[in-house]
Design an enzyme around this catalytic site. Structure first.
Site, PDB file in Angstrom:
ATOM      1  N   HIS A  84      -4.930  13.506  19.237  1.00  0.00           N
ATOM      2  CA  HIS A  84      -3.974  13.163  20.303  1.00  0.00           C
ATOM      3  C   HIS A  84      -4.155  14.135  21.468  1.00  0.00           C
ATOM      4  O   HIS A  84      -3.629  15.246  21.464  1.00  0.00           O
ATOM      5  CB  HIS A  84      -2.548  13.231  19.764  1.00  0.00           C
ATOM      6  N   HIS A 113      -0.578  12.415  26.939  1.00  0.00           N
ATOM      7  CA  HIS A 113       0.889  12.378  27.070  1.00  0.00           C
ATOM      8  C   HIS A 113       1.614  13.703  27.134  1.00  0.00           C
ATOM      9  O   HIS A 113       2.779  13.789  26.749  1.00  0.00           O
ATOM     10  CB  HIS A 113       1.477  11.532  25.915  1.00  0.00           C
ATOM     11  N   TYR A 148       1.157  16.615  25.492  1.00  0.00           N
ATOM     12  CA  TYR A 148       1.257  17.480  24.319  1.00  0.00           C
ATOM     13  C   TYR A 148       0.184  18.572  24.391  1.00  0.00           C
ATOM     14  O   TYR A 148      -0.493  18.719  25.411  1.00  0.00           O
ATOM     15  CB  TYR A 148       1.201  16.633  23.037  1.00  0.00           C
TER      16      TYR A 148
HETATM   17  C1  LIG Z   1       8.171   3.720  20.374  1.00  0.00           C
HETATM   18  C2  LIG Z   1       6.918   4.301  20.953  1.00  0.00           C
HETATM   19  C3  LIG Z   1       6.309   5.363  20.296  1.00  0.00           C
HETATM   20  C4  LIG Z   1       5.104   5.894  20.772  1.00  0.00           C
HETATM   21  N1  LIG Z   1       4.474   6.887  20.078  1.00  0.00           N
HETATM   22  C5  LIG Z   1       3.246   7.315  20.443  1.00  0.00           C
HETATM   23  C6  LIG Z   1       2.511   8.233  19.641  1.00  0.00           C
HETATM   24  O1  LIG Z   1       2.950   8.663  18.567  1.00  0.00           O
HETATM   25  N2  LIG Z   1       1.286   8.608  20.078  1.00  0.00           N
HETATM   26  C7  LIG Z   1       0.749   8.141  21.259  1.00  0.00           C
HETATM   27  O2  LIG Z   1      -0.370   8.518  21.603  1.00  0.00           O
HETATM   28  N3  LIG Z   1       1.418   7.259  22.014  1.00  0.00           N
HETATM   29  C8  LIG Z   1       2.621   6.814  21.629  1.00  0.00           C
HETATM   30  N4  LIG Z   1       3.272   5.849  22.378  1.00  0.00           N
HETATM   31  C9  LIG Z   1       2.556   5.192  23.469  1.00  0.00           C
HETATM   32  C10 LIG Z   1       1.897   3.907  22.946  1.00  0.00           C
HETATM   33  O3  LIG Z   1       0.863   4.210  22.024  1.00  0.00           O
HETATM   34  C11 LIG Z   1       1.303   3.056  24.091  1.00  0.00           C
HETATM   35  O4  LIG Z   1       0.287   3.766  24.749  1.00  0.00           O
HETATM   36  C12 LIG Z   1       2.386   2.660  25.094  1.00  0.00           C
HETATM   37  O5  LIG Z   1       3.472   2.042  24.424  1.00  0.00           O
HETATM   38  C13 LIG Z   1       1.843   1.700  26.145  1.00  0.00           C
HETATM   39  O6  LIG Z   1       1.283   0.565  25.541  1.00  0.00           O
HETATM   40  P1  LIG Z   1       2.087  -0.844  25.472  1.00  0.00           P
HETATM   41  O7  LIG Z   1       2.331  -1.243  26.884  1.00  0.00           O
HETATM   42  O8  LIG Z   1       1.129  -1.756  24.749  1.00  0.00           O
HETATM   43  O9  LIG Z   1       3.346  -0.603  24.710  1.00  0.00           O
HETATM   44  C14 LIG Z   1       4.522   5.359  21.942  1.00  0.00           C
HETATM   45  C15 LIG Z   1       5.160   4.310  22.613  1.00  0.00           C
HETATM   46  C16 LIG Z   1       6.337   3.784  22.134  1.00  0.00           C
HETATM   47  C17 LIG Z   1       6.976   2.635  22.865  1.00  0.00           C
END
Ligand SMILES: Cc1cc2nc3c(=O)[nH]c(=O)nc-3n(C[C@H](O)[C@H](O)[C@H](O)COP(=O)(O)O)c2cc1C
Length: 376
Positions: free
Chosen positions: A190, A193, A195
């Site tokens: 990871h 975002h 981190y």
């Molecule tokens: C509930 C939730 C939890 C997420 N947890 C993570 C995570 O643990 N690791 C990560 O890299 N991104 C995380 N994300 C980001 C998602 O992996 C993804 O990049 C983001 O939702 C945008 O894609 P989408 O438009 O298809 O939802 C999270 C997003 C949501 C909504």
């Protein structure tokens, strides 16, 4: 007649780029629709729970790739309530039946290994120590405490001493080893975002004056050391990394995201890893896409392994990304969370369930987790 229907079925499948096979290194995928890493905060005391068996197996299709939620690499990695870890034997054992559930249905399962860095609070830290980061500058705003209810200011982090950095690299290496022990097919580092890894890369945060700060090469040193250590441990063909050079989550932004994204894409080629997973520039401070003319295409062209994209994708633009060769695989977060049979729905062009953001992070083991309906 049946023969004709079969031919028609095949033809219509061929017209859906997302539903075409792809060879991801050693893994034969039957389609391009990937489950995004999604933190769900239901791993009590940082231990994955049996309810995750059903959740992940519901989202598994034969030859489909799933990326597990962000999973802590050590006892200093946490910054949210009830997120899983993979640094103890107990956590490894707890992951095993979850991984088995995915494998039994023919899925390929990667574990996202993670360190929150300064996105934490002393209450999450061993002995109440300061969270670790590239910097001693804190995040403004507030964080949810481990009880899942109360809010507090982010704690001021402590900048890692140069001699401590190899220990954190080693934590990622051991976490990768543990992931393989638990049965995962590979790991996704990871690096996105805001981190820890992102906190080294981005120049709005990293204010170091040693060889881990300043120039782009210095800021990318720690991320690349993690990649190298993990690839040496489990083999590059089992390693991916997620990057979000354009994002500004947790006050983590860069003055030249194109250069950062491209530098990493080129540098990653040295380690022959399986994939690079980039978050689209249209995701900046929330998961809601905004208009932008920026593109991941230079990074896609520079990186020699498989290229995954995420961020605001639906069926149509996902198909377009594949057919125009912008990506090899498309990663889906919120709509996969709410549609356990998303690849099937894309294949049939069926309507989608709507996601309920109120239950994204609730500790409930069922509601908004395993109760989203399948197609009839
Ligand atoms: C509930 C939730 C939890 C997420 N947890 C993570 C995570 O643990 N690791 C990560 O890299 N991104 C995380 N994300 C980001 C998602 O992996 C993804 O990049 C983001 O939702 C945008 O894609 P989408 O438009 O298809 O939802 C999270 C997003 C949501 C909504």
């Amino acid at each position: 007649m049946a023969g004709k229907e079969n031919t028609e079925e095949k033809q219509s499948k061929q017209q859906i780029p997302l539903i075409t096979p792809y060879q991801l290194g050693p893994f034969s995928l039957s389609h391009r629709v990937v489950l995004a890493p999604l933190t769900r905060q239901k791993s009590y005391k940082y231990i994955p729970q049996p309810h995750a068996i059903l959740y992940y197996s519901q989202r598994t299709s034969p030859g489909g790739l799933l990326i597990a939620e962000a999973t802590g690499v050590s006892d200093s990695a946490q910054g949210y309530p009830n997120t899983p870890g993979i640094w103890t034997e107990e956590q490894v054992e707890a992951w095993k039946p979850i991984v088995n559930g995915v494998h039994e249905k023919g899925g390929v399962f990667f574990c996202q290994i993670w360190h929150s860095g300064r996105a934490s609070h002393v209450d999450y830290q061993p002995n109440g120590q300061a969270p670790l980061s590239s910097t001693d500058r804190k995040i403004s705003g507030q964080i949810v405490l481990p009880n899942g209810k109360d809010l507090a200011d982010y704690s001021p982090p402590r900048a890692l001493k140069i001699e401590e950095i190899p220990h954190i690299v080693n934590d990622f290496r051991l976490a990768a080893r543990n992931a393989i022990k638990a049965g995962f097919d590979g790991v996704e580092i990871h690096g996105a975002h805001g981190y820890l890894i992102d906190q080294f890369m981005k120049d709005s945060i990293n204010n170091r004056t040693d060889e881990y700060g300043g120039t782009l090469a210095n800021r990318c040193r720690f991320p690349l050391e993690v990649v190298e250590a993990v690839a040496n441990e489990i083999g590059g063909e089992r390693v991916g990394i997620r990057l979000s050079p354009f994002a500004q989550y947790l006050e983590s932004s860069d003055s030249d995201p194109e250069a950062l994204g491209l530098y990493m894409a080129e540098a990653l080629n040295r380690y022959n890893i399986l994939y690079a997973h980039y978050v689209e520039p249209r995701l900046v401070t929330t998961f809601e896409p905004v208009a932008t003319n920026k593109s991941l295409f230079p990074m896609r062209k520079a990186f020699k392994g498989s290229f995954l994209v995420a961020g605001g994708y639906g069926r149509e633009d996902g198909n377009e990304a594949i057919s125009s060769d912008k990506a090899d695989l498309v990663v889906y977060g919120r709509i996969f969370l709410a549609n356990p049979d998303l690849p099937k729905r894309f294949e049939l062009n069926a309507p989608l369930n709507k996601y309920d953001r109120n239950t994204f992070y609730s500790p409930d083991p069922v509601v908004g987790y395993t109760d989203y309906p399948f197609l009839e």
